[in-house]
Design an enzyme around this catalytic site. Structure first.
Site, PDB file in Angstrom:
ATOM      1  N   CYS A 114      60.019  58.703  26.402  1.00 11.63           N
ATOM      2  CA  CYS A 114      59.621  59.060  27.774  1.00 11.63           C
ATOM      3  C   CYS A 114      59.282  60.545  27.923  1.00 11.63           C
ATOM      4  O   CYS A 114      58.597  60.928  28.869  1.00 11.63           O
ATOM      5  CB  CYS A 114      60.713  58.684  28.759  1.00 11.63           C
ATOM      6  N   HIS A 250      59.003  62.938  35.320  1.00 13.23           N
ATOM      7  CA  HIS A 250      58.996  61.611  34.704  1.00 13.23           C
ATOM      8  C   HIS A 250      59.543  60.615  35.726  1.00 13.23           C
ATOM      9  O   HIS A 250      60.488  60.915  36.452  1.00 13.23           O
ATOM     10  CB  HIS A 250      59.859  61.628  33.441  1.00 13.23           C
ATOM     11  N   ASN A 280      58.719  52.721  35.338  1.00 12.26           N
ATOM     12  CA  ASN A 280      58.796  53.722  34.265  1.00 12.26           C
ATOM     13  C   ASN A 280      57.754  53.375  33.200  1.00 12.26           C
ATOM     14  O   ASN A 280      57.901  52.377  32.493  1.00 12.26           O
ATOM     15  CB  ASN A 280      60.210  53.706  33.689  1.00 12.26           C
TER      16      ASN A 280
HETATM   17  O1  UT7 Z   1      62.951  56.913  30.906  1.00  8.93           O
HETATM   18  C1  UT7 Z   1      64.001  56.929  30.007  1.00  8.93           C
HETATM   19  C2  UT7 Z   1      65.223  57.196  30.702  1.00  8.93           C
HETATM   20  N1  UT7 Z   1      65.732  56.019  31.357  1.00  8.93           N
HETATM   21  C3  UT7 Z   1      66.338  56.192  32.480  1.00  8.93           C
HETATM   22  O2  UT7 Z   1      66.328  57.294  32.972  1.00  8.93           O
HETATM   23  C4  UT7 Z   1      67.102  55.057  33.093  1.00  8.93           C
HETATM   24  C5  UT7 Z   1      68.422  55.616  33.520  1.00  8.93           C
HETATM   25  N2  UT7 Z   1      69.311  54.658  34.139  1.00  8.93           N
HETATM   26  C6  UT7 Z   1      69.082  54.123  35.361  1.00  8.93           C
HETATM   27  O3  UT7 Z   1      68.065  54.359  35.971  1.00  8.93           O
HETATM   28  C7  UT7 Z   1      70.169  53.280  35.966  1.00  8.93           C
HETATM   29  O4  UT7 Z   1      71.340  53.451  35.233  1.00  8.93           O
HETATM   30  C8  UT7 Z   1      69.814  51.792  36.046  1.00  8.93           C
HETATM   31  C9  UT7 Z   1      68.745  51.583  37.084  1.00  8.93           C
HETATM   32  C10 UT7 Z   1      69.357  51.297  34.697  1.00  8.93           C
HETATM   33  C11 UT7 Z   1      71.038  50.995  36.489  1.00  8.93           C
HETATM   34  O5  UT7 Z   1      71.538  51.488  37.706  1.00  8.93           O
HETATM   35  P1  UT7 Z   1      73.095  51.795  37.845  1.00  8.93           P
HETATM   36  O6  UT7 Z   1      73.307  52.213  39.236  1.00  8.93           O
HETATM   37  O7  UT7 Z   1      73.461  52.771  36.760  1.00  8.93           O
HETATM   38  O8  UT7 Z   1      73.722  50.402  37.627  1.00  8.93           O
HETATM   39  P2  UT7 Z   1      74.725  49.916  36.476  1.00  8.93           P
HETATM   40  O9  UT7 Z   1      74.068  49.900  35.163  1.00  8.93           O
HETATM   41  O10 UT7 Z   1      75.987  50.691  36.627  1.00  8.93           O
HETATM   42  O11 UT7 Z   1      74.968  48.426  36.925  1.00  8.93           O
HETATM   43  C12 UT7 Z   1      75.582  48.100  38.168  1.00  8.93           C
HETATM   44  C13 UT7 Z   1      75.661  46.583  38.290  1.00  8.93           C
HETATM   45  C14 UT7 Z   1      76.200  45.912  37.031  1.00  8.93           C
HETATM   46  O12 UT7 Z   1      77.024  44.852  37.452  1.00  8.93           O
HETATM   47  P3  UT7 Z   1      78.630  44.993  37.398  1.00  8.93           P
HETATM   48  O13 UT7 Z   1      78.943  45.259  35.949  1.00  8.93           O
HETATM   49  O14 UT7 Z   1      78.941  46.141  38.286  1.00  8.93           O
HETATM   50  O15 UT7 Z   1      79.080  43.666  37.921  1.00  8.93           O
HETATM   51  C15 UT7 Z   1      74.969  45.344  36.371  1.00  8.93           C
HETATM   52  O16 UT7 Z   1      75.252  44.203  35.604  1.00  8.93           O
HETATM   53  O17 UT7 Z   1      74.338  46.050  38.475  1.00  8.93           O
HETATM   54  C16 UT7 Z   1      74.108  44.988  37.543  1.00  8.93           C
HETATM   55  N3  UT7 Z   1      72.691  44.952  37.234  1.00  8.93           N
HETATM   56  C17 UT7 Z   1      71.802  44.276  37.978  1.00  8.93           C
HETATM   57  N4  UT7 Z   1      71.936  43.536  39.087  1.00  8.93           N
HETATM   58  C18 UT7 Z   1      70.823  42.987  39.601  1.00  8.93           C
HETATM   59  C19 UT7 Z   1      72.033  45.550  36.208  1.00  8.93           C
HETATM   60  N5  UT7 Z   1      70.717  45.272  36.279  1.00  8.93           N
HETATM   61  C20 UT7 Z   1      70.550  44.479  37.359  1.00  8.93           C
HETATM   62  C21 UT7 Z   1      69.430  43.884  37.959  1.00  8.93           C
HETATM   63  N6  UT7 Z   1      69.622  43.148  39.078  1.00  8.93           N
HETATM   64  N7  UT7 Z   1      68.182  44.016  37.461  1.00  8.93           N
END
Ligand code: UT7
Length: 323
Positions: A114, A250, A280
């Site tokens: 990225c 980005h 992204n």
């Molecule tokens: O470009 C390269 C760099 N990449 C990035 O910068 C991405 C960086 N990360 C992020 O943008 C975020 O961490 C995400 C968008 C990927 C995730 O958001 P988050 O607020 O960090 O959520 P999380 O990973 O802590 O997940 C929270 C909950 C989890 O459930 P539990 O374990 O709390 O029950 C996940 O399983 O959300 C769940 N979850 C979803 N729910 C519905 C994860 N993906 C999804 C989804 N729909 N698509």
């Protein structure tokens, strides 16, 4: 007067097919509400069957060259950032080279996921400053849809396909008020390679593989590393954040972008945001955002732009550019 790289023109391209959050919710256990609340993404563009990274890159390159008033024969360097090349080799850059009628100079791919566009920009800028080229085509082009595990809701909702390009030309200038690239700042830290990676590859598995990510960990590092590199870029030029006209970040997550803007005390109306419509697009996201804001008239000649990105590796970087 010191030799520096001037931004001559930008271009971009998005595949026609739009995939909405609602459509994704039919494939995996997710909702439009979750995706929008956590990321700001509403939709993404997906390359058609048979439409390759080079096809996207060629469209973007042609648009950038038209904006710059140059042809392929004028270009003597292509640096193409991609983590999703058409083939393992030859480089996607050489495919673009042939398509645009550039028969001299050099063309190569660069891989910093990225952060790829910032790394490619820095590379081309250094070639120009060193006197090794006169006009460079810097491209970020990706088809991440090809490396997504469409059953993993934690990643498949986050990415899209696209390409962006910028033509740089050798010029002269002194100080922060003269046009051109003021500085570039690159970093990587391979200790974090397992936080964001593809589980295949020609040497490791002889497969293409799928993207894997520890989203929460990447998020934390992204906010910290981007804050640091943005401050580094400003300090290197003796500038304060209020000198920046446009932040062109980005586009991984609206919350990461808002975090970087907050750190700079920048109002969101000075931040170019495309993540809602593009998701992204990895190395393509910065030049796609740049080109959108140039074409709709937000970015004007003389504006100071801060470009920044963070990605797998980890890699991260920033550049200050007087448009
Ligand atoms: O470009 C390269 C760099 N990449 C990035 O910068 C991405 C960086 N990360 C992020 O943008 C975020 O961490 C995400 C968008 C990927 C995730 O958001 P988050 O607020 O960090 O959520 P999380 O990973 O802590 O997940 C929270 C909950 C989890 O459930 P539990 O374990 O709390 O029950 C996940 O399983 O959300 C769940 N979850 C979803 N729910 C519905 C994860 N993906 C999804 C989804 N729909 N698509």
């Amino acid at each position: 007067m010191a030799r520096r790289s001037l931004a001559l023109g930008s271009g971009s391209y998005l595949p026609a097919r739009i995939l909405t959050n609602a459509e994704l919710a039919e494939r995996v256990d997710t909702t439009d509400e979750w995706i929008q609340a956590r990321t700001g993404i509403k939709q993404r563009h997906i390359a058609a069957a048979g439409e390759k990274t080079s096809d996207l890159a060629i469209h973007a390159a042609n648009a950038a060259m038209a904006a710059a008033g140059v042809t392929g024969a004028d270009i003597d360097l292509i640096v193409l950032a991609t983590a999703t090349p058409d083939n393992t080799f030859p480089s996607t850059a050489t495919t673009v080279q042939a398509a645009i009628g550039m028969h001299g100079g050099a063309a190569f791919d660069l891989q910093a996921v990225c952060s790829g566009f910032i790394f490619a920009l820095a590379t081309a800028d250094n070639f120009i400053r060193a006197g090794q080229c006169q006009k460079a085509l810097v491209i970020g082009a990706e088809t991440f849809s090809r490396i997504l595990d469409w059953e993993d809701r934690g990643t498949c909702v986050l990415f899209g396909d696209g390409a962006g390009a910028l033509v740089l030309g050798a010029g002269e200038g002194e100080g922060v008020d003269a046009p051109g690239i003021l500085s570039t700042h690159l970093h990587s830290d391979g200790r974090y390679r397992d936080m964001l990676y593809v589980d295949g590859g020609p040497s490791a598995t002889q497969t293409v593989g799928y993207l894997r990510m520890e989203g929460r960990e990447v998020f934390k590092h992204a906010v910290a590393n981007l804050s640091n590199v943005v401050i580094e870029a400003l300090e290197a030029n003796g500038l304060e954040a209020d000198a920046i006209d446009w932040l062109v970040p980005h586009q991984a997550n609206q919350r990461i972008i808002a975090g970087a803007a907050k750190k700079l005390k920048m109002n969101l109306d000075r931040v170019v945001m495309t993540v809602d419509r593009h998701a992204n697009t990895s190395a393509a996201s910065v030049p796609l955002a740049l080109d959108e804001a140039v074409r709709d008239g937000r970015i004007k000649r003389g504006d100071l732009l801060l470009l920044e990105a963070m990605g797998g590796g980890f890699t991260w970087g920033a550049s200050l550019l007087r448009w």
